[in-house]
Design a protein around this motif. Structure first.
Motif, PDB file in Angstrom:
ATOM      1  N   GLU A  53     -27.431  -3.560  10.039  1.00 16.17           N
ATOM      2  CA  GLU A  53     -26.295  -3.462  10.273  1.00 16.17           C
ATOM      3  C   GLU A  53     -25.689  -3.932   8.932  1.00 16.17           C
ATOM      4  OE1 GLU A  53     -28.038  -4.226  12.591  1.00 16.17           O
ATOM      5  OE2 GLU A  53     -28.121  -2.656  13.753  1.00 16.17           O
ATOM      6  N   ASP A  54     -26.376  -5.122   8.922  1.00 16.07           N
ATOM      7  CA  ASP A  54     -25.299  -6.340   7.310  1.00 16.07           C
ATOM      8  C   ASP A  54     -25.777  -5.527   6.490  1.00 16.07           C
ATOM      9  OD1 ASP A  54     -24.530  -8.004   9.000  1.00 16.07           O
ATOM     10  OD2 ASP A  54     -26.629  -8.586   9.032  1.00 16.07           O
ATOM     11  N   ALA A  55     -26.709  -4.753   5.697  1.00 15.41           N
ATOM     12  CA  ALA A  55     -26.984  -4.015   4.257  1.00 15.41           C
ATOM     13  C   ALA A  55     -26.099  -2.579   4.665  1.00 15.41           C
ATOM     14  CB  ALA A  55     -28.197  -3.244   4.128  1.00 15.41           C
ATOM     15  N   GLU A  56     -26.137  -2.024   5.557  1.00 15.91           N
ATOM     16  CA  GLU A  56     -25.236  -1.333   5.202  1.00 15.91           C
ATOM     17  C   GLU A  56     -23.682  -1.650   5.135  1.00 15.91           C
ATOM     18  OE1 GLU A  56     -25.178   0.498   9.229  1.00 15.91           O
ATOM     19  OE2 GLU A  56     -27.268   1.293   9.072  1.00 15.91           O
ATOM     20  N   VAL A  57     -23.206  -2.764   5.888  1.00 19.77           N
ATOM     21  CA  VAL A  57     -21.808  -3.045   4.904  1.00 19.77           C
ATOM     22  C   VAL A  57     -22.225  -3.967   3.761  1.00 19.77           C
ATOM     23  CG1 VAL A  57     -19.759  -5.023   5.738  1.00 19.77           C
ATOM     24  CG2 VAL A  57     -21.104  -3.884   8.005  1.00 19.77           C
ATOM     25  N   ALA A  58     -22.689  -3.975   3.775  1.00 19.36           N
ATOM     26  CA  ALA A  58     -23.055  -4.268   1.535  1.00 19.36           C
ATOM     27  C   ALA A  58     -22.571  -3.142   1.189  1.00 19.36           C
ATOM     28  CB  ALA A  58     -24.066  -5.130   1.493  1.00 19.36           C
ATOM     29  N   ARG A  59     -23.134  -2.375   1.932  1.00 22.71           N
ATOM     30  CA  ARG A  59     -23.048  -0.428   0.704  1.00 22.71           C
ATOM     31  C   ARG A  59     -21.418   0.508   1.064  1.00 22.71           C
ATOM     32  NH1 ARG A  59     -28.405  -0.258   2.673  1.00 22.71           N
ATOM     33  NH2 ARG A  59     -27.877   1.201   4.442  1.00 22.71           N
ATOM     34  N   GLY A  60     -21.143  -0.433   1.685  1.00 23.13           N
ATOM     35  CA  GLY A  60     -20.023   0.195   2.168  1.00 23.13           C
ATOM     36  C   GLY A  60     -19.887   1.124   3.495  1.00 23.13           C
ATOM     37  N   GLU A  61     -20.925   1.122   4.130  1.00 22.52           N
ATOM     38  CA  GLU A  61     -21.303   3.014   4.824  1.00 22.52           C
ATOM     39  C   GLU A  61     -20.358   1.770   6.191  1.00 22.52           C
ATOM     40  OE1 GLU A  61     -25.079   2.986   4.970  1.00 22.52           O
ATOM     41  OE2 GLU A  61     -25.931   3.707   2.768  1.00 22.52           O
ATOM     42  N   ARG A  62     -20.094   0.293   6.317  1.00 22.49           N
ATOM     43  CA  ARG A  62     -19.615   0.353   7.926  1.00 22.49           C
ATOM     44  C   ARG A  62     -18.888  -0.537   7.056  1.00 22.49           C
ATOM     45  NH1 ARG A  62     -23.909  -0.989  12.433  1.00 22.49           N
ATOM     46  NH2 ARG A  62     -21.938  -1.782  13.047  1.00 22.49           N
ATOM     47  N   GLY A  63     -17.447  -0.632   8.029  1.00 22.43           N
ATOM     48  CA  GLY A  63     -16.850  -1.751   8.034  1.00 22.43           C
ATOM     49  C   GLY A  63     -17.118  -3.520   8.285  1.00 22.43           C
ATOM     50  N   HIS A  64     -17.493  -3.428   9.483  1.00 25.84           N
ATOM     51  CA  HIS A  64     -18.218  -5.306   9.284  1.00 25.84           C
ATOM     52  C   HIS A  64     -19.109  -5.000  10.688  1.00 25.84           C
ATOM     53  CE1 HIS A  64     -15.379  -3.751  12.834  1.00 25.84           C
ATOM     54  NE2 HIS A  64     -15.148  -4.636  14.139  1.00 25.84           N
ATOM     55  N   ALA A  65     -19.871  -6.246  11.117  1.00 24.32           N
ATOM     56  CA  ALA A  65     -20.987  -6.092  11.899  1.00 24.32           C
ATOM     57  C   ALA A  65     -21.058  -7.068  12.798  1.00 24.32           C
ATOM     58  CB  ALA A  65     -22.213  -5.964  11.449  1.00 24.32           C
ATOM     59  N   TYR A  66     -21.208  -7.741  14.102  1.00 22.13           N
ATOM     60  CA  TYR A  66     -20.648  -8.404  14.672  1.00 22.13           C
ATOM     61  C   TYR A  66     -22.130  -8.224  15.787  1.00 22.13           C
ATOM     62  CZ  TYR A  66     -16.250  -9.791  14.555  1.00 22.13           C
ATOM     63  OH  TYR A  66     -14.898 -10.173  14.907  1.00 22.13           O
ATOM     64  N   HIS A  67     -23.645  -9.466  15.162  1.00 21.89           N
ATOM     65  CA  HIS A  67     -24.024  -9.211  16.260  1.00 21.89           C
ATOM     66  C   HIS A  67     -25.261 -11.349  16.095  1.00 21.89           C
ATOM     67  CE1 HIS A  67     -26.710 -10.536  12.486  1.00 21.89           C
ATOM     68  NE2 HIS A  67     -25.713  -9.966  11.754  1.00 21.89           N
ATOM     69  N   ASP A  68     -26.120 -10.910  17.128  1.00 14.64           N
ATOM     70  CA  ASP A  68     -26.789 -12.276  17.152  1.00 14.64           C
ATOM     71  C   ASP A  68     -27.721 -12.771  16.361  1.00 14.64           C
ATOM     72  OD1 ASP A  68     -24.960 -13.061  18.986  1.00 14.64           O
ATOM     73  OD2 ASP A  68     -26.442 -12.438  21.477  1.00 14.64           O
ATOM     74  N   GLY A  69     -27.826 -13.722  15.777  1.00 19.21           N
ATOM     75  CA  GLY A  69     -29.087 -13.514  14.947  1.00 19.21           C
ATOM     76  C   GLY A  69     -29.546 -15.013  14.851  1.00 19.21           C
ATOM     77  N   THR A  70     -30.368 -15.668  13.688  1.00 19.92           N
ATOM     78  CA  THR A  70     -30.366 -17.030  13.744  1.00 19.92           C
ATOM     79  C   THR A  70     -30.626 -17.254  12.227  1.00 19.92           C
ATOM     80  OG1 THR A  70     -32.814 -16.190  14.987  1.00 19.92           O
ATOM     81  CG2 THR A  70     -32.951 -18.330  13.182  1.00 19.92           C
ATOM     82  N   GLY A  71     -29.488 -19.201  12.649  1.00 20.10           N
ATOM     83  CA  GLY A  71     -29.901 -19.713  11.020  1.00 20.10           C
ATOM     84  C   GLY A  71     -30.605 -20.339  10.442  1.00 20.10           C
ATOM     85  N   VAL A  72     -30.676 -21.050   9.688  1.00 25.91           N
ATOM     86  CA  VAL A  72     -31.318 -22.507   8.472  1.00 25.91           C
ATOM     87  C   VAL A  72     -30.435 -23.491   8.674  1.00 25.91           C
ATOM     88  CG1 VAL A  72     -33.161 -23.430   7.550  1.00 25.91           C
ATOM     89  CG2 VAL A  72     -33.557 -21.213   8.885  1.00 25.91           C
ATOM     90  N   THR A  73     -30.332 -24.189   9.232  1.00 28.86           N
ATOM     91  CA  THR A  73     -28.481 -25.508   7.801  1.00 28.86           C
ATOM     92  C   THR A  73     -29.114 -26.139   6.963  1.00 28.86           C
ATOM     93  OG1 THR A  73     -29.792 -27.226   9.415  1.00 28.86           O
ATOM     94  CG2 THR A  73     -27.917 -25.479  10.353  1.00 28.86           C
ATOM     95  N   ALA A  74     -28.851 -26.067   5.995  1.00 28.14           N
ATOM     96  CA  ALA A  74     -29.395 -27.001   4.636  1.00 28.14           C
ATOM     97  C   ALA A  74     -29.902 -28.193   4.358  1.00 28.14           C
ATOM     98  CB  ALA A  74     -27.682 -26.807   3.949  1.00 28.14           C
ATOM     99  N   ALA A  75     -29.714 -28.571   6.101  1.00 25.28           N
ATOM    100  CA  ALA A  75     -31.023 -29.791   6.336  1.00 25.28           C
ATOM    101  C   ALA A  75     -32.229 -28.810   6.787  1.00 25.28           C
ATOM    102  CB  ALA A  75     -30.356 -30.655   7.686  1.00 25.28           C
ATOM    103  N   GLY A  76     -32.174 -27.675   6.797  1.00 26.85           N
ATOM    104  CA  GLY A  76     -33.589 -26.612   7.607  1.00 26.85           C
ATOM    105  C   GLY A  76     -33.489 -27.237   8.888  1.00 26.85           C
ATOM    106  N   ALA A  77     -33.080 -27.015   9.419  1.00 26.62           N
ATOM    107  CA  ALA A  77     -32.659 -26.770  11.131  1.00 26.62           C
ATOM    108  C   ALA A  77     -32.157 -25.795  11.459  1.00 26.62           C
ATOM    109  CB  ALA A  77     -31.679 -27.190  11.820  1.00 26.62           C
ATOM    110  N   THR A  78     -33.391 -25.263  12.364  1.00 23.45           N
ATOM    111  CA  THR A  78     -33.060 -23.795  12.880  1.00 23.45           C
ATOM    112  C   THR A  78     -32.142 -23.183  14.290  1.00 23.45           C
ATOM    113  OG1 THR A  78     -35.153 -23.055  12.309  1.00 23.45           O
ATOM    114  CG2 THR A  78     -34.492 -21.419  13.661  1.00 23.45           C
ATOM    115  N   ARG A  79     -31.142 -22.922  13.940  1.00 22.58           N
ATOM    116  CA  ARG A  79     -30.213 -22.274  14.272  1.00 22.58           C
ATOM    117  C   ARG A  79     -29.886 -21.472  15.510  1.00 22.58           C
ATOM    118  NH1 ARG A  79     -26.347 -27.063  14.265  1.00 22.58           N
ATOM    119  NH2 ARG A  79     -25.353 -26.018  16.012  1.00 22.58           N
TER     120      ARG A  79
END
Length: 501
Positions: free
Chosen positions: A141-167
């Motif tokens: 969904e994020d890639a589709e927004v980047a290509r202009g195929e979608r207006g926006h996208a909400y979803h749950d996911g995983t992130g890594v902070t600058a300190a290396g912690a996974t959230r």
């Protein structure tokens, strides 16, 4: 004896399980009601708890999405491809797209607080991290927004902070247009810790409430079942008392209008009918024994005289011997008639003979012939028009014969008995002494005999049989004083003057 246990013979698979009733059948009705109540309440509480948890989760996620939209510069929509409010953030996004570093890197000048979990997504679907801003998971969904195929996208996911912690994070991806016109997207994230913690606590609380509700509902169901089944316990106790003591006079309270009260009334009606049937049976046996005693005593006396004469060698005079034999024959005939009447009256109502079309005029003619033989000193006048009824031929003939026997028995010598069959009515009129008005209500009762007729032969069952046969054929019968003396019997039977097809 070798002390070893003998193994049971093999049986078919599942035979042991089939021999025992299901658990539901082994439970009492009170236990089943309590169990069903607890199960119903448990399902209802669990459904409400689940619905409450989902609604709360939805509200919390909506609040996160509003915060993400506010952080990224307002609600996503057309024309919002450069929504940043922080200074220099747009420039950092363009630099990140140009460098497109895949892993987060520390920076002496990280993005401000609201953008600490922000990254760019190129049109080719690659993530491009900002210095000191961490990295986020990129979805289709994020890639589709980047290509202009979608207006926006909400979803749950995983992130890594600058300190290396996974959230675990909530991500909003919306379009971005660089100064040079390049299309891309920017992903913003907020940690889900502030949502998952309250949701976990709420789930534990709702689970505890559900368990408590089940326990309370089980106790309440047991109390309700006990109160609701109290009339059933009383009914069961009354039935067990009747089965143990055979006391059909026991009554069950009939309070209310619910199903238990209806069952109590039905049970009381059944016991009343059974008591009446038992009383009728007892009365029938007592009356039959009384009626059988007289001919049996006479038979035994006559036979004893014959045996005593034979044993002593003294022959009885021919005339006396003839009279004894005639008396024995008469008593045997009376016994046979009485036994036949008893068998007719003992026949249950559900064992009625097959009904068929019967020419009643022919039945009357045969009965008149038999009456003339039994009353040789009487005149029997008969006039019968054709009339066809539905009934049992043998029973109808027996009923008409009984009526004529009564007329012959009570008519004086030389009298006339008139028999008429016209339309649906059969009348038999005699010239006897008649029946007192006080005796008319009792003439169709079993074994009832008027005081003036107790010295005459008979069992008192003839008119009872007449009433029963006529009722089975759908008719009615009655006796009344005849004009000029005697008794007039009227029998009305539905039918037709011609045989039906």
């Amino acid at each position: 004896m070798n002390g070893r246990a003998t193994a049971p013979p093999p049986g078919p698979p599942g035979a042991a399980r089939a021999a025992r009733p299901p658990i539901a059948r082994r439970l009492t009705l009170r236990a089943r009601m309590a169990l069903l109540t607890a199960a119903a309440v448990a399902l209802a509480v669990a459904a409400c708890a689940t619905a409450g948890w989902l609604l709360t989760r939805n509200q919390l996620y909506q609040e996160l999405d509003r915060r993400l939209a506010a952080t990224s510069g307002g609600p996503p929509g057309p024309g919002h491809d450069r929504p940043f409010r922080g200074p220099g953030i747009a420039r950092q996004i363009e630099d990140a797209l140009a460098a497109c570093a895949q892993a987060p890197a520390p920076s002496a000048n990280p993005p401000p607080g609201p953008y600490e979990m922000t990254q760019a997504v190129g049109a080719d679907g690659r993530r491009c991290t900002l210095p000191g801003a961490g990295a986020l998971e990129v979805t289709a969904e994020d890639a589709e927004v980047a290509r202009g195929e979608r207006g926006h996208a909400y979803h749950d996911g995983t992130g890594v902070t600058a300190a290396g912690a996974t959230r675990h994070v909530r991500i909003l991806t919306r379009p971005f247009r660089a100064v040079d016109g390049t299309t891309a997207a920017v992903s913003y994230a907020i940690p889900l810790d502030e949502v998952e913690g309250p949701l976990d606590n709420l789930a534990l609380l709702l689970t505890a409430v559900t368990a408590l509700g089940v326990l309370v509902s089980a106790a309440a169901g047991l109390m309700i079942a006990r109160a609701a089944l109290r009339p059933v316990d009383e009914l069961t106790g009354a039935v067990e008392h009747i089965a143990r003591t055979e006391d059909l006079g026991t009554r069950i309270p009939e309070e209310g209008t619910d199903e238990i009260a209806r069952l109590s009334r039905s049970f009381n009606s059944m016991t009343t009918a059974l008591a009446a049937s038992r009383e009728h049976q007892r009365q029938l046996i007592a009356d039959a024994g009384h009626e059988l005693r007289t001919p049996l005593t006479s038979l035994r006396t006559n036979i004893d005289l014959l045996l005593r004469a034979e044993a002593t060698g003294r022959d009885l005079p021919p005339a006396a011997r003839h009279n004894l034999m005639v008396s024995v024959k008469a008593q045997m005939l009376e016994l046979s008639s009485l036994v036949g009447d008893l068998l007719e009256l003992a026949r249950p109502a559900e064992a009625q003979p097959v009904r068929e079309t019967v020419p009643l005029h022919d039945v009357v003619a045969r009965a008149v012939d038999r009456a003339r033989l039994r009353g040789p000193g009487l005149t029997v006048e008969a006039a019968a028009e054709p009339w066809y009824v539905l009934g049992d031929p043998a029973s109808l003939e027996r009923a008409v014969v009984n009526l004529l026997d009564n007329a012959v028995k009570f008519s004086p010598p030389g009298a006339t008995v008139a028999v008429r069959l016209a339309g649906a009515e059969l009348t038999v009129r005699d010239r006897g002494p008649g029946i007192p008005a006080a005796d008319l209500p009792h003439v169709f009762e079993r074994f009832w005999r008027s005081p003036s007729a107790r010295s005459l032969p008979g069992s008192g069952l003839g008119l009872s049989i007449v009433a029963r046969v006529v009722a089975e054929s759908g008719g009615r019968v009655g006796l009344e004083p005849a004009p000029g003396g005697g008794t007039l019997a009227r029998v009305r039977l539905p039918g037709t003057p011609a045989p039906p097809d």
